[in-house]
Structure formats: structure tokens, C-alpha cells
Design a protein around this motif. Structure first.
Motif, PDB file in Angstrom:
ATOM      1  N   ASP A   2     -10.950 -44.972  -2.282  1.00  0.00           N
ATOM      2  CA  ASP A   2     -10.415 -46.017  -3.148  1.00  0.00           C
ATOM      3  C   ASP A   2     -11.076 -47.365  -2.847  1.00  0.00           C
ATOM      4  O   ASP A   2     -11.292 -48.183  -3.743  1.00  0.00           O
ATOM      5  N   TRP A   3     -11.366 -47.582  -1.558  1.00  0.00           N
ATOM      6  CA  TRP A   3     -12.046 -48.818  -1.129  1.00  0.00           C
ATOM      7  C   TRP A   3     -12.592 -48.579   0.262  1.00  0.00           C
ATOM      8  O   TRP A   3     -11.983 -47.880   1.077  1.00  0.00           O
ATOM      9  N   THR A   4     -13.766 -49.115   0.543  1.00  0.00           N
ATOM     10  CA  THR A   4     -14.315 -49.034   1.891  1.00  0.00           C
ATOM     11  C   THR A   4     -15.194 -50.237   2.146  1.00  0.00           C
ATOM     12  O   THR A   4     -15.885 -50.728   1.237  1.00  0.00           O
ATOM     13  N   ASP A   5     -15.155 -50.734   3.366  1.00  0.00           N
ATOM     14  CA  ASP A   5     -16.039 -51.810   3.787  1.00  0.00           C
ATOM     15  C   ASP A   5     -17.391 -51.211   4.158  1.00  0.00           C
ATOM     16  O   ASP A   5     -17.520 -49.991   4.336  1.00  0.00           O
ATOM     17  N   GLY A   6     -18.395 -52.040   4.293  1.00  0.00           N
ATOM     18  CA  GLY A   6     -19.715 -51.558   4.659  1.00  0.00           C
ATOM     19  C   GLY A   6     -19.882 -51.442   6.164  1.00  0.00           C
ATOM     20  O   GLY A   6     -18.984 -51.793   6.943  1.00  0.00           O
ATOM     21  N   PRO A   7     -21.022 -50.944   6.612  1.00  0.00           N
ATOM     22  CA  PRO A   7     -21.289 -50.827   8.046  1.00  0.00           C
ATOM     23  C   PRO A   7     -21.226 -52.183   8.736  1.00  0.00           C
ATOM     24  O   PRO A   7     -21.538 -53.216   8.137  1.00  0.00           O
ATOM     25  N   SER A   8     -20.834 -52.168  10.011  1.00  0.00           N
ATOM     26  CA  SER A   8     -20.704 -53.417  10.769  1.00  0.00           C
ATOM     27  C   SER A   8     -22.053 -53.976  11.201  1.00  0.00           C
ATOM     28  O   SER A   8     -22.144 -55.131  11.626  1.00  0.00           O
ATOM     29  N   ALA A   9     -23.105 -53.168  11.129  1.00  0.00           N
ATOM     30  CA  ALA A   9     -24.445 -53.620  11.504  1.00  0.00           C
ATOM     31  C   ALA A   9     -25.462 -52.845  10.681  1.00  0.00           C
ATOM     32  O   ALA A   9     -25.196 -51.737  10.211  1.00  0.00           O
ATOM     33  N   ALA A  10     -26.635 -53.441  10.504  1.00  0.00           N
ATOM     34  CA  ALA A  10     -27.715 -52.780   9.762  1.00  0.00           C
ATOM     35  C   ALA A  10     -28.623 -52.035  10.727  1.00  0.00           C
ATOM     36  O   ALA A  10     -28.890 -52.507  11.836  1.00  0.00           O
ATOM     37  N   MET A  11     -29.076 -50.861  10.321  1.00  0.00           N
ATOM     38  CA  MET A  11     -30.020 -50.083  11.114  1.00  0.00           C
ATOM     39  C   MET A  11     -31.410 -50.155  10.505  1.00  0.00           C
ATOM     40  O   MET A  11     -31.565 -50.107   9.276  1.00  0.00           O
ATOM     41  N   PRO A  12     -32.463 -50.239  11.336  1.00  0.00           N
ATOM     42  CA  PRO A  12     -33.824 -50.151  10.785  1.00  0.00           C
ATOM     43  C   PRO A  12     -34.110 -48.723  10.335  1.00  0.00           C
ATOM     44  O   PRO A  12     -33.367 -47.794  10.677  1.00  0.00           O
ATOM     45  N   PRO A  13     -35.151 -48.501   9.556  1.00  0.00           N
ATOM     46  CA  PRO A  13     -35.519 -47.132   9.188  1.00  0.00           C
ATOM     47  C   PRO A  13     -35.734 -46.284  10.430  1.00  0.00           C
ATOM     48  O   PRO A  13     -36.144 -46.800  11.495  1.00  0.00           O
ATOM     49  N   ILE A  14     -35.474 -44.997  10.317  1.00  0.00           N
ATOM     50  CA  ILE A  14     -35.521 -44.132  11.490  1.00  0.00           C
ATOM     51  C   ILE A  14     -36.916 -44.106  12.125  1.00  0.00           C
ATOM     52  O   ILE A  14     -37.040 -43.953  13.346  1.00  0.00           O
ATOM     53  N   GLU A  15     -37.962 -44.297  11.330  1.00  0.00           N
ATOM     54  CA  GLU A  15     -39.315 -44.275  11.894  1.00  0.00           C
ATOM     55  C   GLU A  15     -39.589 -45.483  12.787  1.00  0.00           C
ATOM     56  O   GLU A  15     -40.556 -45.475  13.567  1.00  0.00           O
ATOM     57  N   ARG A  16     -38.758 -46.514  12.710  1.00  0.00           N
ATOM     58  CA  ARG A  16     -38.916 -47.679  13.586  1.00  0.00           C
ATOM     59  C   ARG A  16     -37.987 -47.618  14.791  1.00  0.00           C
ATOM     60  O   ARG A  16     -37.965 -48.536  15.605  1.00  0.00           O
ATOM     61  N   CYS A  17     -37.228 -46.544  14.905  1.00  0.00           N
ATOM     62  CA  CYS A  17     -36.319 -46.377  16.039  1.00  0.00           C
ATOM     63  C   CYS A  17     -37.013 -45.619  17.161  1.00  0.00           C
ATOM     64  O   CYS A  17     -38.088 -45.043  16.979  1.00  0.00           O
ATOM     65  N   VAL A  18     -36.405 -45.617  18.337  1.00  0.00           N
ATOM     66  CA  VAL A  18     -37.040 -45.044  19.526  1.00  0.00           C
ATOM     67  C   VAL A  18     -36.108 -44.024  20.172  1.00  0.00           C
ATOM     68  O   VAL A  18     -34.883 -44.093  20.052  1.00  0.00           O
ATOM     69  N   LYS A  19     -36.715 -43.080  20.868  1.00  0.00           N
ATOM     70  CA  LYS A  19     -35.954 -42.096  21.632  1.00  0.00           C
ATOM     71  C   LYS A  19     -35.919 -42.501  23.096  1.00  0.00           C
ATOM     72  O   LYS A  19     -36.835 -43.159  23.596  1.00  0.00           O
ATOM     73  N   LEU A  20     -34.860 -42.105  23.778  1.00  0.00           N
ATOM     74  CA  LEU A  20     -34.788 -42.348  25.216  1.00  0.00           C
ATOM     75  C   LEU A  20     -35.758 -41.423  25.931  1.00  0.00           C
ATOM     76  O   LEU A  20     -36.023 -40.299  25.474  1.00  0.00           O
ATOM     77  N   PRO A  21     -36.307 -41.856  27.070  1.00  0.00           N
ATOM     78  CA  PRO A  21     -37.175 -40.950  27.830  1.00  0.00           C
ATOM     79  C   PRO A  21     -36.388 -39.741  28.326  1.00  0.00           C
ATOM     80  O   PRO A  21     -35.174 -39.819  28.541  1.00  0.00           O
ATOM     81  N   ASP A  22     -37.070 -38.621  28.476  1.00  0.00           N
ATOM     82  CA  ASP A  22     -36.413 -37.427  28.992  1.00  0.00           C
ATOM     83  C   ASP A  22     -35.885 -37.692  30.398  1.00  0.00           C
ATOM     84  O   ASP A  22     -36.588 -38.290  31.228  1.00  0.00           O
ATOM     85  N   PRO A  23     -34.652 -37.258  30.687  1.00  0.00           N
ATOM     86  CA  PRO A  23     -34.108 -37.480  32.030  1.00  0.00           C
ATOM     87  C   PRO A  23     -34.840 -36.640  33.071  1.00  0.00           C
ATOM     88  O   PRO A  23     -35.405 -35.581  32.751  1.00  0.00           O
ATOM     89  N   LYS A  24     -34.837 -37.104  34.299  1.00  0.00           N
ATOM     90  CA  LYS A  24     -35.426 -36.328  35.384  1.00  0.00           C
ATOM     91  C   LYS A  24     -34.596 -35.071  35.618  1.00  0.00           C
ATOM     92  O   LYS A  24     -33.373 -35.107  35.494  1.00  0.00           O
ATOM     93  N   PRO A  25     -35.230 -33.945  35.951  1.00  0.00           N
ATOM     94  CA  PRO A  25     -34.488 -32.695  36.147  1.00  0.00           C
ATOM     95  C   PRO A  25     -33.350 -32.817  37.152  1.00  0.00           C
ATOM     96  O   PRO A  25     -32.279 -32.229  36.969  1.00  0.00           O
ATOM     97  N   GLU A  26     -33.566 -33.591  38.210  1.00  0.00           N
ATOM     98  CA  GLU A  26     -32.537 -33.709  39.236  1.00  0.00           C
ATOM     99  C   GLU A  26     -31.350 -34.564  38.811  1.00  0.00           C
ATOM    100  O   GLU A  26     -30.327 -34.632  39.502  1.00  0.00           O
ATOM    101  N   SER A  27     -31.446 -35.226  37.642  1.00  0.00           N
ATOM    102  CA  SER A  27     -30.354 -36.090  37.198  1.00  0.00           C
ATOM    103  C   SER A  27     -29.170 -35.306  36.659  1.00  0.00           C
ATOM    104  O   SER A  27     -28.075 -35.841  36.516  1.00  0.00           O
ATOM    105  N   ASN A  28     -29.387 -34.031  36.290  1.00  0.00           N
ATOM    106  CA  ASN A  28     -28.337 -33.185  35.707  1.00  0.00           C
ATOM    107  C   ASN A  28     -27.803 -33.775  34.401  1.00  0.00           C
ATOM    108  O   ASN A  28     -26.628 -33.615  34.068  1.00  0.00           O
TER     109      ASN A  28
END
Length: 263
Positions: free
Chosen positions: A113-139
Motif C-alpha cells: 500500500d505504501w513503502t519508503d525507499g532504501p535508507s542508502a544508495a548502493m553503487p552498481p555491483i561491478e563497482r563493489c568489492v569482495k572481502l579477501p578469503d579468510p586464512k584457513p586457521e581462522s575457522n
């Protein structure tokens, strides 16, 4: 059945008891992710409910369970025509680890019936970054279960450049192809790094209380997670997360109270 479906499976023992097996693949460096644990509980609750969807879940995290066999104990509090309320407890070695109150209902595929928009804007996914893979010993096995692409400023703390504000934003989907459903949303609302990392804190930040609401059934595709905080004080912080689906609909809302990272 996907690996996530198997990892959250709840097997009925009787009307109030379900057997589960907590999967070590959802570890965040030792403890299991709280969203994963909620998904396990919700499988049992929905299976025992006359309604299809967990529309609101309030969880108190008493202590951290370990991977392996556990049980979910249910107590029906209310059963109505449009909603049912259940108390669900995760038990391991005769000890309660998580207490939840869950309201189930059946959602329709309707236009809000009504909805507000997102609280923040996101860049396109191609401009986003992934976290580095964790070290194996980090579990940190949770990372392998999902794909996340982060708004770069909100993970600059990795390079020692926190923004100074409690915030985290990312695109999210499961690593194994799977359309998002309410159980995936339970994982997603707790999938972001603690927002206090962006404010300069580090270390495990244990959740004490988490409440989330299922607002709509998500469309296939990437989810957008928008996390923020309002106050960090006396070793405590709050975190709010909005989840938007690929069709631009608000599908979940979450708020939690947690301890500032330590260790």
C-alpha cells in the motif's frame, strides 16, 4: 535440496520436538552465525505451524552452541486464523542456547500500500568489492556459503581506514544457486560484518538480542543489505539492517543489540 536446506533441516520427533544437526560450515571464527541458527529454528517452527511464513522472530542468544546434534523444543502460545505464535528453544546437552518467539502467518504476493525507499544508495555491483578469503586457521567457514559484494567505503576498515560511522552495505546471494526464501533471509539479516567495524572497532561482537521481520517474499536474484547503527555506548551497539530484493522491494527488516567487538 541445496546444501543450505540440508544444513538447516529439522526432523520431527513429536509435536513439540525436532532434531537438528548444526553444521560447522557456518562458523564465524568459532561461534556459529546467529542468522544460520535462526534459520534452523524457523524450519521447525514453520513445519509445526498451520501458517507458511515466519513473519517476525525475536531471539535471545543465551550462549554459543557448537556444531553437532541439537534439539528444538516448541511451545505453542497462540494459534489463530491469521497468525500463530510459538516459543522455540535451541537445546544442546540439556542446556538452552537460544530462546525465540516466532509469529507465523501466510503472506500473499501483493503490491505494498505504501513503502519508503532504501535508507542508502548502493553503487552498481561491478563497482563493489569482495572481502579477501579468510586464512584457513581462522575457522571462518561462513564466507564459503555465500557471495557478497560490498560498497567499498564500508569495508575500508580492512585497510585501516574506517569511515568512523557504524555502517555496512553489500549485495548478497548464496554461493550455491538458490532463490532466496524466508530461511535465506534469516541468514542474510545477520550476514554483514558488525557495523562497528566501520566505526573503528574490531573483534568478535556477540549478539545478545535480535529481532527481524519478514515483510515480503523475495524475488529471485541478488539481495541488497543496508546496515547501520544509531549508538555505540558503554560496550554496546545497535545494528539495523534492511534487505531489498532484486525487484526493489523491502523484504526484511532487522534490529539487534550486541557487545562491541573483543579479542
Amino acid at each position: 535440496m541445496t546444501k543450505f536446506d540440508e544444513a538447516t533441516q529439522a526432523i520431527r520427533v513429536d509435536e513439540t520436538t525436532y532434531d537438528v544437526c548444526l553444521d560447522p560450515g557456518y562458523s564465524i571464527g568459532g561461534p556459529l552465525n546467529g542468522g544460520y541458527l535462526m534459520a534452523v529454528l524457523l524450519r521447525a517452527v514453520v513445519d509445526a505451524s498451520p501458517h507458511e511464513h515466519p513473519v517476525t522472530t525475536s531471539a535471545q542468544f543465551l550462549r554459543a552452541p557448537v556444531p553437532g546434534p541439537a534439539r528444538v523444543r516448541l511451545e505453542r502460545i497462540k494459534a489463530g486464523r491469521t497468525a500463530a505464535m510459538t516459543r522455540a528453544t535451541l537445546i544442546q546437552n540439556d542446556t538452552s542456547f537460544i530462546e525465540t518467539l516466532v509469529t507465523t502467518a501466510t503472506l500473499g504476493d501483493v503490491v505494498p500500500d505504501w513503502t519508503d525507499g532504501p535508507s542508502a544508495a548502493m553503487p552498481p555491483i561491478e563497482r563493489c568489492v569482495k572481502l579477501p578469503d579468510p586464512k584457513p586457521e581462522s575457522n571462518m567457514t561462513l564466507n564459503a556459503q555465500m557471495e557478497m559484494a560490498f560498497d567499498p567505503p564500508t569495508v575500508a576498515w580492512l585497510d585501516g581506514r574506517p569511515t568512523g560511522r557504524p555502517e555496512a552495505r553489500a549485495y548478497f546471494r548464496m554461493a550455491e544457486p538458490q532463490d532466496p526464501d524466508p530461511y535465506v533471509l534469516a541468514l542474510a539479516v545477520d550476514a554483514l560484518p558488525p557495523v562497528v567495524f566501520s566505526a573503528g572497532a574490531r573483534g568478535w561482537a556477540p549478539t545478545v538480542d535480535l529481532t527481524w521481520h519478514l515483510r515480503a517474499l523475495p524475488a529471485p536474484g541478488w539481495l541488497t543489505l543496508l546496515g547501520s547503527g544509531r549508538m555505540i555506548s558503554d560496550g554496546w551497539f545497535d545494528e539495523e539492517v534492511e534487505v531489498w530484493d532484486s525487484a526493489g522491494r523491502l523484504v526484511a527488516q532487522c534490529r539487534q543489540l550486541a557487545r562491541v567487538g573483543r579479542g
